[in-house]
Design a protein around this motif. Sequence first.
Motif, PDB file in Angstrom:
ATOM      1  N   GLN A 149      24.322  45.069  12.435  1.00  0.00           N
ATOM      2  CA  GLN A 149      24.393  44.558  13.967  1.00  0.00           C
ATOM      3  C   GLN A 149      23.276  43.681  14.107  1.00  0.00           C
ATOM      4  O   GLN A 149      23.492  42.625  14.803  1.00  0.00           O
ATOM      5  N   THR A 150      22.156  43.891  13.726  1.00  0.00           N
ATOM      6  CA  THR A 150      21.107  42.925  13.990  1.00  0.00           C
ATOM      7  C   THR A 150      21.204  41.683  13.559  1.00  0.00           C
ATOM      8  O   THR A 150      21.074  40.871  13.868  1.00  0.00           O
ATOM      9  N   LEU A 153      24.276  39.566  14.697  1.00  0.00           N
ATOM     10  CA  LEU A 153      23.880  39.212  16.289  1.00  0.00           C
ATOM     11  C   LEU A 153      22.887  38.129  16.046  1.00  0.00           C
ATOM     12  O   LEU A 153      23.216  37.133  16.758  1.00  0.00           O
ATOM     13  N   VAL A 154      21.836  38.166  15.208  1.00  0.00           N
ATOM     14  CA  VAL A 154      20.876  37.194  15.202  1.00  0.00           C
ATOM     15  C   VAL A 154      21.553  36.054  14.462  1.00  0.00           C
ATOM     16  O   VAL A 154      21.200  34.777  14.982  1.00  0.00           O
ATOM     17  N   LEU A 156      24.932  34.868  14.186  1.00  0.00           N
ATOM     18  CA  LEU A 156      25.750  34.344  15.264  1.00  0.00           C
ATOM     19  C   LEU A 156      25.028  33.438  16.620  1.00  0.00           C
ATOM     20  O   LEU A 156      25.594  32.346  16.661  1.00  0.00           O
ATOM     21  N   THR A 157      24.092  34.133  17.020  1.00  0.00           N
ATOM     22  CA  THR A 157      23.491  33.676  18.181  1.00  0.00           C
ATOM     23  C   THR A 157      22.634  32.295  18.026  1.00  0.00           C
ATOM     24  O   THR A 157      22.538  31.329  18.594  1.00  0.00           O
ATOM     25  N   ALA A 158      22.000  32.609  16.548  1.00  0.00           N
ATOM     26  CA  ALA A 158      21.038  31.300  16.103  1.00  0.00           C
ATOM     27  C   ALA A 158      21.945  30.180  15.757  1.00  0.00           C
ATOM     28  O   ALA A 158      21.801  28.974  16.090  1.00  0.00           O
ATOM     29  N   LEU A 160      24.910  29.517  17.110  1.00  0.00           N
ATOM     30  CA  LEU A 160      25.606  28.986  18.499  1.00  0.00           C
ATOM     31  C   LEU A 160      24.441  28.164  19.195  1.00  0.00           C
ATOM     32  O   LEU A 160      24.687  27.103  19.442  1.00  0.00           O
ATOM     33  N   VAL A 161      23.188  28.724  19.167  1.00  0.00           N
ATOM     34  CA  VAL A 161      22.209  27.692  19.717  1.00  0.00           C
ATOM     35  C   VAL A 161      21.908  26.471  18.929  1.00  0.00           C
ATOM     36  O   VAL A 161      21.792  25.419  19.596  1.00  0.00           O
ATOM     37  N   ILE A 212      14.903  40.324  19.419  1.00  0.00           N
ATOM     38  CA  ILE A 212      15.934  39.545  18.560  1.00  0.00           C
ATOM     39  C   ILE A 212      16.017  38.023  19.093  1.00  0.00           C
ATOM     40  O   ILE A 212      16.187  37.309  18.521  1.00  0.00           O
ATOM     41  N   MET A 213      15.442  38.055  20.487  1.00  0.00           N
ATOM     42  CA  MET A 213      15.532  36.505  20.964  1.00  0.00           C
ATOM     43  C   MET A 213      14.448  35.599  20.291  1.00  0.00           C
ATOM     44  O   MET A 213      14.472  34.556  20.193  1.00  0.00           O
ATOM     45  N   VAL A 216      15.510  34.854  17.057  1.00  0.00           N
ATOM     46  CA  VAL A 216      16.797  33.654  17.074  1.00  0.00           C
ATOM     47  C   VAL A 216      15.806  32.237  17.397  1.00  0.00           C
ATOM     48  O   VAL A 216      16.219  31.320  16.664  1.00  0.00           O
TER      49      VAL A 216
END
Length: 216
Positions: A149-150, A153-154, A156-158, A160-161, A212-213, A216
Motif C-alpha cells: 500500500q505504501t 501510494l508513494v 503513483l503520487t510521485a 502524478l506530481v 509519505i508526503m 514523495v
Amino acid sequence: MAGARPKTQKGFWRLAWERFSCDRIGMASLAIVLCFLIVVILALLGVIAKDWGREVGIPHAPPDFWGLASPDPPNAASGAANPFLTNAAEPMAPVGWNSSVHDPLEETLQKLRESLAITETGEARRDSLPLGGDRWGRDVLLKTIKGSQTSLLVGLTAALVATLLGTLAGALAGYFGGLADNALNWVYNVLNAIPYLLLILAVAAVLQQRGIMTIV
C-alpha cells in the motif's frame, strides 16, 4: 453514393483498447495490476491488514501458508508447544545443580513467560503464520500488504506530481522560449547533475519531517 451515411470513426482510446485486448499477456498483466490495486484500496480503507503491527505469533514463526504445521493454536495456559513457557534454566544449569533448590526468580520468570505467550487481545501466540513472522512475532503477510500500500501510494503520487511539474515546465519553456527556456533547462541540468540519493537526503534534511508526503 448519394444519401449514404458516413462511417463512424473510432476514437483513439477505443482503438488502443481493441488492440490491447488482443494481447493475452497484456490482459493477464492488467488483471494482476488490478488485483494489486484492489488489495491496496482495501488496506487503505482498513478492511485488511489493519492489525499488521500486532504481535500475533512467536518470534521468527515459520511460514505455513496452508496451516499444516500447527492446525490448532497452542494453549497459553498449558504452554504446549510454546517456547515462551518452557523452562530454559534447568537445561542450562551447571554441573551439580540441585533441582530442589528454590529459585527466587522462578515465579517472576514464569509470569513473564506467560505474558509473552499471550497477545494483547488475550489470545495465545501462534506457532506458525502464513508467510512467517518477524523477530517480534508480527505477521509478514500483513506487513507485506501494508508495505505494498505504501509503495504504490508513494509511486503513483510521485509519478502524478512529476507529470504535472514536467508538463507545466515544458509548456512554459515551449510557449515563452528564450530566457524562460534557458532558465528551466539550467535548473533541470543542475538537479540532474546531483546524485539522486544525495538529492533525496538533502530534501529530507531540509523538510525534517516524516511521512509519505516527505518521501514523495
